[in-house]
Write a protein that holds these residues in place. Structure first.
Motif, short mmCIF file in Angstrom:
data_model
loop_
_atom_site.label_atom_id
_atom_site.label_comp_id
_atom_site.label_asym_id
_atom_site.label_seq_id
_atom_site.Cartn_x
_atom_site.Cartn_y
_atom_site.Cartn_z
N GLU A 1 3.90 9.24 -4.20
CA GLU A 1 3.33 8.45 -3.13
C GLU A 1 1.93 8.94 -2.79
O GLU A 1 1.03 8.13 -2.51
CB GLU A 1 4.23 8.52 -1.89
CG GLU A 1 3.74 7.70 -0.72
CD GLU A 1 4.62 7.82 0.50
OE1 GLU A 1 4.12 7.58 1.62
OE2 GLU A 1 5.82 8.16 0.35
N VAL B 1 6.63 1.06 -4.28
CA VAL B 1 5.70 0.78 -5.37
C VAL B 1 5.49 2.03 -6.21
O VAL B 1 5.48 1.98 -7.45
CB VAL B 1 4.35 0.27 -4.80
CG1 VAL B 1 3.33 0.12 -5.92
CG2 VAL B 1 4.54 -1.06 -4.08
N VAL C 1 9.40 -4.66 -3.24
CA VAL C 1 8.48 -3.61 -2.79
C VAL C 1 7.06 -4.11 -2.57
O VAL C 1 6.19 -3.35 -2.13
CB VAL C 1 8.44 -2.43 -3.80
CG1 VAL C 1 9.81 -1.79 -3.94
CG2 VAL C 1 7.94 -2.91 -5.17
N SER C 2 6.78 -5.39 -2.88
CA SER C 2 5.40 -5.86 -2.78
C SER C 2 5.23 -7.12 -1.94
O SER C 2 4.18 -7.75 -1.98
CB SER C 2 4.84 -6.11 -4.19
OG SER C 2 5.61 -7.09 -4.86
N PRO D 1 0.51 -10.27 -0.23
CA PRO D 1 1.15 -9.00 -0.60
C PRO D 1 1.38 -8.10 0.60
O PRO D 1 0.51 -7.98 1.46
CB PRO D 1 0.15 -8.37 -1.58
CG PRO D 1 -1.17 -9.00 -1.24
CD PRO D 1 -0.85 -10.39 -0.77
N TRP E 1 2.89 -4.30 0.65
CA TRP E 1 3.44 -3.24 -0.20
C TRP E 1 4.20 -2.21 0.62
O TRP E 1 3.72 -1.76 1.67
CB TRP E 1 2.31 -2.52 -0.93
CG TRP E 1 1.76 -3.28 -2.09
CD1 TRP E 1 1.91 -4.60 -2.36
CD2 TRP E 1 0.97 -2.74 -3.14
NE1 TRP E 1 1.25 -4.93 -3.52
CE2 TRP E 1 0.67 -3.81 -4.03
CE3 TRP E 1 0.47 -1.46 -3.43
CZ2 TRP E 1 -0.10 -3.62 -5.18
CZ3 TRP E 1 -0.29 -1.29 -4.56
CH2 TRP E 1 -0.57 -2.35 -5.43
N HIS E 2 5.37 -1.85 0.11
CA HIS E 2 6.07 -0.67 0.63
C HIS E 2 5.66 0.47 -0.29
O HIS E 2 6.12 0.56 -1.44
CB HIS E 2 7.59 -0.90 0.59
CG HIS E 2 8.37 0.24 1.12
ND1 HIS E 2 9.36 0.87 0.40
CD2 HIS E 2 8.31 0.89 2.31
CE1 HIS E 2 9.88 1.85 1.12
NE2 HIS E 2 9.25 1.88 2.28
N ILE E 3 4.76 1.31 0.20
CA ILE E 3 4.11 2.30 -0.67
C ILE E 3 5.10 3.19 -1.42
O ILE E 3 4.96 3.38 -2.63
CB ILE E 3 3.10 3.14 0.14
CG1 ILE E 3 1.98 2.22 0.66
CG2 ILE E 3 2.51 4.25 -0.72
CD1 ILE E 3 0.96 2.92 1.51
#
Length: 233
Positions: free
Chosen positions: A208, A200, A123-124, A193, A195-197
């Motif tokens: 979110e 995360v 996810v990051s 990095p 990120w898939h918000i």
């Protein structure tokens, strides 16, 4: 929430704005965008897809050919983006300069692995970030400004601890991994990095919306699309 002074991305992409020789950018400034705004058509991005093609490239560039196609929030190069900005400001680099990625493929093949297609496992970072030339050459040829987020290269390193181990007879110079003069042959990986918000937020057990607001506030409000573009994940 609207602002009549914010220019239409389609107009910016069409490069219709007049600029003076001293100006690097159009006089009208796009502060943010909205999902339903004219000219906004993000390249599909499916986090955790089975293949790089199905996942799609990560695009953050504000260059004219990429502005309306952006599917992510942020800036290429991470913290180094400010040095690109400085180079543009002093005239050492054009504002729409795109790097030439020919002959920049990774020196070693890494993956893919099952975790790359599991949206909860990674996810990051972008697991495909080292292979944009291999998987997204069609987008690059169409003028989309895609930047790698992982660099993979070979290197030789010299460590005092290795020299000491060799002198004590604890380590043998095999000529393959450890050279005759004690240098280590390694594969070096540098990653930025990405990120898939939603991922995360899920990992930390928060919403979110909460994460987006916190990121917006604690980055000095630099990325208003964290608030105005919930479609960009």
């Amino acid at each position: 929430m609207t602002n009549d002074n914010i220019s239409n991305p389609a107009e910016v992409s069409a490069a219709q704005e007049e600029t003076s020789p001293q100006q690097l950018y159009p006089s009208r400034v796009v502060l943010t965008t909205y999902p339903s705004q004219h000219g906004i058509e993000p390249i599909p991005l499916s986090w955790g897809a089975q293949t790089a093609a199905e996942r799609g490239p990560v695009v953050v560039s504000r260059q004219p050919d990429s502005f309306g196609k952006r599917n992510a929030i942020g800036a290429g190069g991470g913290s180094y983006c400010i040095y690109r900005a400085l180079a543009v400001a002093i005239g050492a680099l054009g504002p729409n300069h795109r790097p030439d990625f020919r002959m920049t493929e990774p020196t070693n093949v890494i993956g893919p692995f099952p975790s790359w297609s599991d949206p909860d496992k990674i996810v990051s970072m972008d697991p495909w970030g080292h292979a944009i030339v291999e998987h997204y050459s069609d987008h690059l040829e169409q003028g989309v400004d895609i930047r790698p987020t992982i660099a993979i290269t070979k290197a030789h390193i010299k460590l005092a601890e290795i020299d000491e181990a060799i002198s004590k007879g604890e380590l043998h110079c095999d000529g393959d991994i450890v050279s005759a003069d004690g240098e280590l042959k390694v594969v070096k990986v540098a990653s930025e990095p990405v990120w898939h918000i939603p991922g995360v937020a899920k990992r930390f057990g928060i919403s979110e919306a909460t994460l987006r607001r916190a990121l917006f506030e604690d980055t000095g409000g630099m990325y208003p699309e964290l608030i105005t573009r919930p479609d960009l994940k």
